[in-house]
Design an enzyme around this catalytic site. Structure first.
Site, PDB file in Angstrom:
ATOM      1  N   PHE A  75      62.771  23.438  63.488  1.00 54.98           N
ATOM      2  CA  PHE A  75      63.666  23.688  62.358  1.00 54.98           C
ATOM      3  C   PHE A  75      62.897  23.398  61.069  1.00 54.98           C
ATOM      4  CE2 PHE A  75      64.014  19.294  63.563  1.00 54.98           C
ATOM      5  CZ  PHE A  75      64.117  18.595  62.376  1.00 54.98           C
ATOM      6  N   ASP A 116      58.929  24.064  60.085  1.00 55.28           N
ATOM      7  CA  ASP A 116      58.095  24.173  61.286  1.00 55.28           C
ATOM      8  C   ASP A 116      57.397  25.532  61.435  1.00 55.28           C
ATOM      9  OD1 ASP A 116      58.762  21.593  61.871  1.00 55.28           O
ATOM     10  OD2 ASP A 116      60.002  22.046  63.621  1.00 55.28           O
ATOM     11  N   ASP A 122      64.106   9.980  56.669  1.00 59.51           N
ATOM     12  CA  ASP A 122      63.947  10.936  55.591  1.00 59.51           C
ATOM     13  C   ASP A 122      62.536  11.485  55.709  1.00 59.51           C
ATOM     14  OD1 ASP A 122      65.188  12.360  53.532  1.00 59.51           O
ATOM     15  OD2 ASP A 122      64.077  11.269  52.016  1.00 59.51           O
ATOM     16  N   GLY A 163      68.841  19.348  64.244  1.00 66.81           N
ATOM     17  CA  GLY A 163      67.453  19.343  64.712  1.00 66.81           C
ATOM     18  C   GLY A 163      66.896  17.935  64.778  1.00 66.81           C
ATOM     19  N   LYS A 164      67.136  17.158  63.725  1.00 67.23           N
ATOM     20  CA  LYS A 164      66.688  15.763  63.715  1.00 67.23           C
ATOM     21  C   LYS A 164      67.379  14.976  64.830  1.00 67.23           C
ATOM     22  CE  LYS A 164      65.549  15.116  58.807  1.00 67.23           C
ATOM     23  NZ  LYS A 164      65.814  14.275  57.622  1.00 67.23           N
TER      24      LYS A 164
END
Length: 200
Positions: A151, A154, A69, A11-12
């Site tokens: 993700f 959320d 992070d 997702g990131k």
């Protein structure tokens, strides 16, 4: 120039690739480096953890590396889950497990306070430079999960300005307002100046 995204989180990766797509760089992911396993996040802050990941990947690949992070900070829980957001319900916890633990702890607290903040720190490491940027967004934790996009937390993070959870926002719409989107835009402003001055 090549740039490695120092995350195993798909997702990131998608959000970061989208935010960096206008830069004149070839963006690589850790799928290009299967020898790199999960990197222990042993820092005591988002900043420390971001640099641990970026520095580890740079040391292994020799390619400039970018890590983030992110922490969800909930007022009624004293700032939890914070730096433990990714593993709040345990080391192998799913996104759903983490969301459920947050909702359960809020219910147990008896507090009507639902305000929360998402905060992201971006860290960049190359052979001649280290830099970091931040981004944050304020919202509220709702009582049940809504939405199918995104993700992590959320589905329970409600953004009052759009009257939607982050899981109801498409990729572009979320990046325009999110903590990670803001941090990446701050990074891009600095990074573009570096490129223009031919530092890389």
């Amino acid at each position: 120039m090549k740039l490695v995204l120092a995350t195993h989180n798909d997702g990131k990766t998608v959000e970061m690739q989208h935010a960096l797509s206008h830069l004149p760089v070839k963006v690589l992911t850790l799928k290009n480096f299967p020898q790199i396993e999960d990197i222990p996040e042993t820092g005591t802050s988002l900043l420390e953890n971001a640099f641990i990941k970026a520095e580890t990947v740079f040391k292994i690949t020799g390619i400039p590396s970018l890590a983030d992070d992110t922490g969800l900070e909930i007022k009624a829980l004293g700032g939890e889950p914070g730096i433990f957001s990714a593993r709040y319900a345990g080391e192998k916890a799913s996104y759903e497990d983490n969301c459920n633990k947050v909702l359960a702890k809020l219910a147990q607290s008896g507090s009507s306070e639902r305000s929360a903040r998402f905060r992201t720190v971006i860290a960049f490491v190359s052979d001649n430079e280290k830099l970091h940027c931040e981004g944050s967004v304020d919202g509220e934790i709702i009582e049940d999960k809504i939405g199918t996009y995104g993700f992590g937390y959320d589905p329970i993070f409600f953004y009052p300005k759009l009257k939607k959870t982050f899981a109801e926002l498409g990729k572009v719409e979320k990046n325009n307002v999110s903590h990670r989107g803001k941090a990446l835009r701050n990074f891009c402003k600095i990074f573009e100046k570096r490129i223009n001055h031919e530092r890389y």
